[in-house]
Design an enzyme around this catalytic site. Structure first.
Site, PDB file in Angstrom:
ATOM      1  N   THR A  13       0.831  -1.212   0.000  1.00  0.00           N
ATOM      2  CA  THR A  13       0.000   0.000   0.000  1.00  0.00           C
ATOM      3  C   THR A  13       0.865   1.262   0.000  1.00  0.00           C
ATOM      4  O   THR A  13       0.724   2.131  -0.869  1.00  0.00           O
ATOM      5  CB  THR A  13      -0.916  -0.002   1.252  1.00  0.00           C
ATOM      6  OG1 THR A  13      -1.681  -1.209   1.253  1.00  0.00           O
ATOM      7  CG2 THR A  13      -1.844   1.194   1.248  1.00  0.00           C
ATOM      8  N   ALA A  33      12.995  20.248  -4.205  1.00  0.00           N
ATOM      9  CA  ALA A  33      14.184  19.663  -3.559  1.00  0.00           C
ATOM     10  C   ALA A  33      15.478  20.276  -4.089  1.00  0.00           C
ATOM     11  O   ALA A  33      16.512  20.217  -3.438  1.00  0.00           O
ATOM     12  CB  ALA A  33      14.198  18.161  -3.795  1.00  0.00           C
ATOM     13  N   GLU A 129       7.962  10.788   9.255  1.00  0.00           N
ATOM     14  CA  GLU A 129       6.697  11.534   9.302  1.00  0.00           C
ATOM     15  C   GLU A 129       5.482  10.628   9.097  1.00  0.00           C
ATOM     16  O   GLU A 129       4.449  10.774   9.754  1.00  0.00           O
ATOM     17  CB  GLU A 129       6.703  12.628   8.210  1.00  0.00           C
ATOM     18  CG  GLU A 129       5.466  13.470   8.162  1.00  0.00           C
ATOM     19  CD  GLU A 129       5.276  14.340   9.402  1.00  0.00           C
ATOM     20  OE1 GLU A 129       6.061  15.269   9.596  1.00  0.00           O
ATOM     21  OE2 GLU A 129       4.356  14.066  10.180  1.00  0.00           O
ATOM     22  N   VAL A 132       3.207   8.481  11.926  1.00  0.00           N
ATOM     23  CA  VAL A 132       2.129   8.942  12.809  1.00  0.00           C
ATOM     24  C   VAL A 132       1.088   9.707  12.000  1.00  0.00           C
ATOM     25  O   VAL A 132       1.406  10.683  11.320  1.00  0.00           O
ATOM     26  CB  VAL A 132       2.673   9.855  13.936  1.00  0.00           C
ATOM     27  CG1 VAL A 132       1.542  10.260  14.879  1.00  0.00           C
ATOM     28  CG2 VAL A 132       3.779   9.167  14.701  1.00  0.00           C
ATOM     29  N   ILE A 136      -1.027  13.444   7.726  1.00  0.00           N
ATOM     30  CA  ILE A 136      -0.959  14.699   8.488  1.00  0.00           C
ATOM     31  C   ILE A 136       0.501  14.969   8.871  1.00  0.00           C
ATOM     32  O   ILE A 136       1.133  14.105   9.475  1.00  0.00           O
ATOM     33  CB  ILE A 136      -1.794  14.631   9.795  1.00  0.00           C
ATOM     34  CG1 ILE A 136      -3.232  14.174   9.527  1.00  0.00           C
ATOM     35  CG2 ILE A 136      -1.771  15.965  10.515  1.00  0.00           C
ATOM     36  CD1 ILE A 136      -4.046  13.954  10.797  1.00  0.00           C
ATOM     37  N   GLU A 190      -3.116  -2.792   9.814  1.00  0.00           N
ATOM     38  CA  GLU A 190      -1.778  -3.361   9.968  1.00  0.00           C
ATOM     39  C   GLU A 190      -1.792  -4.819   9.523  1.00  0.00           C
ATOM     40  O   GLU A 190      -2.863  -5.457   9.459  1.00  0.00           O
ATOM     41  CB  GLU A 190      -1.349  -3.283  11.432  1.00  0.00           C
ATOM     42  CG  GLU A 190      -1.144  -1.876  11.943  1.00  0.00           C
ATOM     43  CD  GLU A 190      -0.149  -1.096  11.096  1.00  0.00           C
ATOM     44  OE1 GLU A 190       1.018  -1.489  11.018  1.00  0.00           O
ATOM     45  OE2 GLU A 190      -0.554  -0.089  10.498  1.00  0.00           O
ATOM     46  N   ASP A 201      -1.156  -0.119  17.847  1.00  0.00           N
ATOM     47  CA  ASP A 201      -0.669   0.805  16.815  1.00  0.00           C
ATOM     48  C   ASP A 201      -0.750   2.253  17.335  1.00  0.00           C
ATOM     49  O   ASP A 201       0.196   3.024  17.189  1.00  0.00           O
ATOM     50  CB  ASP A 201      -1.512   0.632  15.536  1.00  0.00           C
ATOM     51  CG  ASP A 201      -1.113   1.601  14.445  1.00  0.00           C
ATOM     52  OD1 ASP A 201      -0.028   1.412  13.857  1.00  0.00           O
ATOM     53  OD2 ASP A 201      -1.853   2.567  14.201  1.00  0.00           O
ATOM     54  N   LYS A 205       2.282   5.050  18.047  1.00  0.00           N
ATOM     55  CA  LYS A 205       2.275   6.447  17.567  1.00  0.00           C
ATOM     56  C   LYS A 205       2.349   7.424  18.733  1.00  0.00           C
ATOM     57  O   LYS A 205       3.034   8.448  18.656  1.00  0.00           O
ATOM     58  CB  LYS A 205       1.015   6.690  16.730  1.00  0.00           C
ATOM     59  CG  LYS A 205       1.040   5.911  15.409  1.00  0.00           C
ATOM     60  CD  LYS A 205      -0.332   5.866  14.777  1.00  0.00           C
ATOM     61  CE  LYS A 205      -0.314   5.153  13.437  1.00  0.00           C
ATOM     62  NZ  LYS A 205      -1.634   4.811  12.931  1.00  0.00           N
ATOM     63  N   GLY A 302      -3.845   4.894   4.194  1.00  0.00           N
ATOM     64  CA  GLY A 302      -4.140   4.828   2.760  1.00  0.00           C
ATOM     65  C   GLY A 302      -2.894   5.126   1.946  1.00  0.00           C
ATOM     66  O   GLY A 302      -1.951   5.770   2.444  1.00  0.00           O
TER      67      GLY A 302
HETATM   68  P1  NDP Z   1       1.835  -3.942   2.865  1.00  0.00           P
HETATM   69  O1  NDP Z   1       1.649  -5.248   3.508  1.00  0.00           O
HETATM   70  O2  NDP Z   1       0.802  -3.443   1.941  1.00  0.00           O
HETATM   71  O3  NDP Z   1       3.243  -3.917   2.108  1.00  0.00           O
HETATM   72  C1  NDP Z   1       4.406  -4.494   2.640  1.00  0.00           C
HETATM   73  C2  NDP Z   1       5.376  -4.718   1.517  1.00  0.00           C
HETATM   74  O4  NDP Z   1       6.581  -5.255   2.045  1.00  0.00           O
HETATM   75  C3  NDP Z   1       4.888  -5.688   0.444  1.00  0.00           C
HETATM   76  O5  NDP Z   1       5.192  -5.177  -0.814  1.00  0.00           O
HETATM   77  C4  NDP Z   1       5.670  -6.976   0.716  1.00  0.00           C
HETATM   78  O6  NDP Z   1       5.926  -7.714  -0.447  1.00  0.00           O
HETATM   79  C5  NDP Z   1       6.943  -6.393   1.247  1.00  0.00           C
HETATM   80  N1  NDP Z   1       7.675  -7.322   2.101  1.00  0.00           N
HETATM   81  C6  NDP Z   1       7.171  -8.013   3.148  1.00  0.00           C
HETATM   82  N2  NDP Z   1       8.165  -8.751   3.718  1.00  0.00           N
HETATM   83  C7  NDP Z   1       9.278  -8.507   3.006  1.00  0.00           C
HETATM   84  C8  NDP Z   1      10.597  -8.951   3.070  1.00  0.00           C
HETATM   85  N3  NDP Z   1      11.005  -9.798   4.030  1.00  0.00           N
HETATM   86  N4  NDP Z   1      11.485  -8.494   2.174  1.00  0.00           N
HETATM   87  C9  NDP Z   1      11.086  -7.622   1.213  1.00  0.00           C
HETATM   88  N5  NDP Z   1       9.851  -7.150   1.095  1.00  0.00           N
HETATM   89  C10 NDP Z   1       8.968  -7.592   1.981  1.00  0.00           C
HETATM   90  O7  NDP Z   1       2.080  -2.902   4.061  1.00  0.00           O
HETATM   91  P2  NDP Z   1       1.756  -1.346   4.066  1.00  0.00           P
HETATM   92  O8  NDP Z   1       2.229  -0.707   2.841  1.00  0.00           O
HETATM   93  O9  NDP Z   1       0.343  -1.147   4.481  1.00  0.00           O
HETATM   94  O10 NDP Z   1       2.639  -0.870   5.309  1.00  0.00           O
HETATM   95  C11 NDP Z   1       4.019  -0.644   5.195  1.00  0.00           C
HETATM   96  C12 NDP Z   1       4.492   0.142   6.411  1.00  0.00           C
HETATM   97  O11 NDP Z   1       3.822   1.410   6.417  1.00  0.00           O
HETATM   98  C13 NDP Z   1       4.145  -0.500   7.752  1.00  0.00           C
HETATM   99  O12 NDP Z   1       5.181  -0.183   8.669  1.00  0.00           O
HETATM  100  C14 NDP Z   1       2.854   0.188   8.165  1.00  0.00           C
HETATM  101  O13 NDP Z   1       2.653   0.192   9.556  1.00  0.00           O
HETATM  102  C15 NDP Z   1       3.138   1.592   7.670  1.00  0.00           C
HETATM  103  N6  NDP Z   1       1.967   2.428   7.420  1.00  0.00           N
HETATM  104  C16 NDP Z   1       0.923   1.946   6.678  1.00  0.00           C
HETATM  105  C17 NDP Z   1      -0.135   2.766   6.355  1.00  0.00           C
HETATM  106  C18 NDP Z   1      -1.273   2.295   5.539  1.00  0.00           C
HETATM  107  O14 NDP Z   1      -2.232   3.070   5.321  1.00  0.00           O
HETATM  108  N7  NDP Z   1      -1.260   1.065   5.048  1.00  0.00           N
HETATM  109  C19 NDP Z   1      -0.162   4.169   6.823  1.00  0.00           C
HETATM  110  C20 NDP Z   1       0.991   4.577   7.565  1.00  0.00           C
HETATM  111  C21 NDP Z   1       2.014   3.732   7.854  1.00  0.00           C
HETATM  112  P3  NDP Z   1       4.739  -8.421  -1.288  1.00  0.00           P
HETATM  113  O15 NDP Z   1       3.898  -7.280  -1.771  1.00  0.00           O
HETATM  114  O16 NDP Z   1       5.420  -9.124  -2.386  1.00  0.00           O
HETATM  115  O17 NDP Z   1       4.020  -9.308  -0.326  1.00  0.00           O
HETATM  116  N1  HSE Z   2      -3.088   0.749  10.414  1.00  0.00           N
HETATM  117  C1  HSE Z   2      -2.817   2.127  10.574  1.00  0.00           C
HETATM  118  C2  HSE Z   2      -4.118   2.875  10.793  1.00  0.00           C
HETATM  119  C3  HSE Z   2      -2.132   2.677   9.347  1.00  0.00           C
HETATM  120  O1  HSE Z   2      -5.174   2.329  10.490  1.00  0.00           O
HETATM  121  O2  HSE Z   2      -4.070   4.001  11.296  1.00  0.00           O
HETATM  122  C4  HSE Z   2      -1.681   4.096   9.504  1.00  0.00           C
HETATM  123  O3  HSE Z   2      -0.672   4.218  10.430  1.00  0.00           O
END
Ligand code: NDP
Ligand code: HSE
Length: 436
Positions: A13, A33, A129, A132, A136, A190, A201, A205, A302
């Site tokens: 995501t 930048a 950034e 949390v 925002i 998550e 979570d 934060k 998102g």
């Molecule tokens: P996702 O599960 O959507 O994405 C995780 C990605 O990491 C995937 O592409 C996955 O690969 C890859 N991955 C997992 N394990 C490994 C590994 N061992 N080596 C290499 N790549 C790996 O997570 P999100 O994008 O939702 O979240 C990512 C981070 O952002 C987290 O820390 C989350 O807490 C944080 N976050 C998320 C938000 C959200 O709205 N989703 C908002 C704010 C923060 P593959 O796709 O092939 O499975």
């Molecule tokens: N799982 C978290 C939430 C993602 O729903 O707020 C953003 O940190």
């Protein structure tokens, strides 16, 4: 000047959203930048998976270390998540002299003290950034915009999934698990969604916010957390009759004795702006001694809202590439050698008001017994509602809204109320804040 080269770990995501924003807005970003920023490499676990982003021109790998150890890459974006394997990835990137941008609140909350110390030794930046409140810019607001203030308290809806669930349940009467499944499908939740619904979570934060607000080390182990799974429709309705909404808040407050750090469902007056923050939106109220109360609002989760924060950090890092490491904004807002050892209070020492709901027999003297117990514990009642018994249940619901009191007095009073022969079951207790 040569373009800055970025390697992205994780194409889910947030990673996918970040690739899209960095590509789509490349020209505008370069103007801001002062250098072109290009993603040269990206890693994911399963390279066959369909992606939300266009990866043309990016070298893909399933080995994150091939990016972390690539001498051509200037900035590593850690967008995988979790506090396990990625800790070593981030520390290795730092050891290799790379700047790191992460959205990973669990990593920062649990290992940030060590990671920032290592980053400072190597003269690199670790920016977070997006960790949390999604889109925002709350870290920047507190760390830079409010840096002239003594922060007195902050309170925020800092989990988008939880707020989405509460809103859908309240507005549409939807089932908890059904809304959680939708939040997962939308990419808000998550990897382990109990982190969202049990307040972990939000606790991660709040750990980060408290550290940059009060200049204390990151201390997740001292946070009090309660989730949203115990909130009932009945409590939502009674709270509304009293003029309140129930929101899942993270609260950090500096008191004369120490710092309260707590995450729990909270009744807040419905007239407050934050009481009307719905769906996946987040909001953080910050009270500074000079500025007064300030409110920050936006999407808390998102793909692109989170990418907005990730990309802003990348631009900040690029702008700082030529600055002397000693003159950069400190990772945790205060100079690393100036962090304070202020105690974090245990839950017994919290001071807050309460909403209580109990079920009692419809007999003379029951209400008097309950109010006497509260009075014995120096707890003043602000409002009380006694409902009619229903056709199917002879017990009557009693709803009480108290004034502020010490949590240990409330716990003792609740234990005595629950021991009354005329009271059935548990007292349902929800904390209440006026946020004035
Ligand atoms: P996702 O599960 O959507 O994405 C995780 C990605 O990491 C995937 O592409 C996955 O690969 C890859 N991955 C997992 N394990 C490994 C590994 N061992 N080596 C290499 N790549 C790996 O997570 P999100 O994008 O939702 O979240 C990512 C981070 O952002 C987290 O820390 C989350 O807490 C944080 N976050 C998320 C938000 C959200 O709205 N989703 C908002 C704010 C923060 P593959 O796709 O092939 O499975
Ligand atoms: N799982 C978290 C939430 C993602 O729903 O707020 C953003 O940190």
């Amino acid at each position: 000047m040569k373009p800055v080269k970025v390697g992205v770990l994780g194409l889910g995501t947030v990673g996918g959203g970040t690739v899209n924003v960095l590509k789509r807005n490349a020209a505008e970003i370069a103007r801001r930048a002062g250098r072109e920023i290009i993603i040269t490499h990206a890693s994911a676990k399963d390279l066959q998976k369909p992606r939300i982003c266009n990866t043309d021109g990016i070298i893909l790998t399933d080995d994150p270390y091939s990016i972390i150890n690539n001498p051509d890459i200037d900035i590593v974006l850690e967008l995988i998540g979790g506090a396990g394997a990625v800790k070593d990835m981030v520390l290795t990137a730092i050891a290799n002299g790379k700047h790191v941008v992460t959205a990973n609140k669990s990593l920062i909350a649990l290992h940030g003290n060590e990671i920032f110390a290592k980053a400072s030794e190597k003269g690199v930046i670790v920016a977070f950034e997006a960790a949390v409140a999604g889109g925002i810019p709350i870290i920047k607001a507190i760390r830079e915009g409010l840096s002239g203030n003594q922060i007195e308290w902050l309170a925020g809806i800092i989990n988008g999934t939880g707020n989405f669930i509460l809103t859908e349940m309240r507005d549409k009467g939807r089932d908890f698990n059904d809304v959680l499944a939708e939040a997962q499908a939308l990419g808000y939740a998550e990897a382990d969604p109990t982190f969202d619904v049990e307040g972990i979570d939000a606790g991660h934060k709040l750990t980060i916010l408290a550290s940059i607000a009060f200049g204390i080390p990151l201390q997740f182990d001292k946070i009090y957390t309660e989730g949203i799974t115990q909130i009932t429709r009945l409590d939502v309705e009674y709270a509304e009759q009293l003029g309140y909404r129930i929101k899942h808040l993270g609260i950090a407050r500096k008191t004369a004795d120490g710092i309260e750090l707590r995450v729990h469902p909270t009744l807040i007056p419905e007239r407050r702006l934050i009481a009307n923050v719905n769906g996946v939106m987040n909001a953080v109220l910050v009270k500074g001694d000079a500025v007064g109360a300030t409110l920050y609002y936006g999407a808390g989760a998102g793909a692109e809202p989170t990418a907005s924060s990730v990309v802003a950090d990348v631009i900040d890092v690029v702008r700082a590439l030529t600055s002397d490491p000693e003159n950069r904004v400190p990772h945790l807002a205060f100079q690393a050698n100036a962090l304070a050892d202020i105690p974090v209070l245990t839950a017994d020492c919290f001071q807050t008001a309460y909403y209580l709901r109990l079920s009692a027999e419809d007999k003379p003297g029951v209400l008097a017994d309950v109010t006497r117990i509260l009075a014995d514990h120096h707890i003043s009642i602000e409002a009380i509602i006694q409902k009619e018994p229903s056709a199917t249940d002879t017990a009557i619901p009693i709803i009480i809204r108290t004034q502020r009191t010490l949590e240990k007095e409330m716990n003792a009073a609740i234990a005595k109320i629950e021991a009354l022969n005329t009271v059935t079951g548990k007292v349902n207790r929800i904390r209440l804040e006026t946020l004035g």
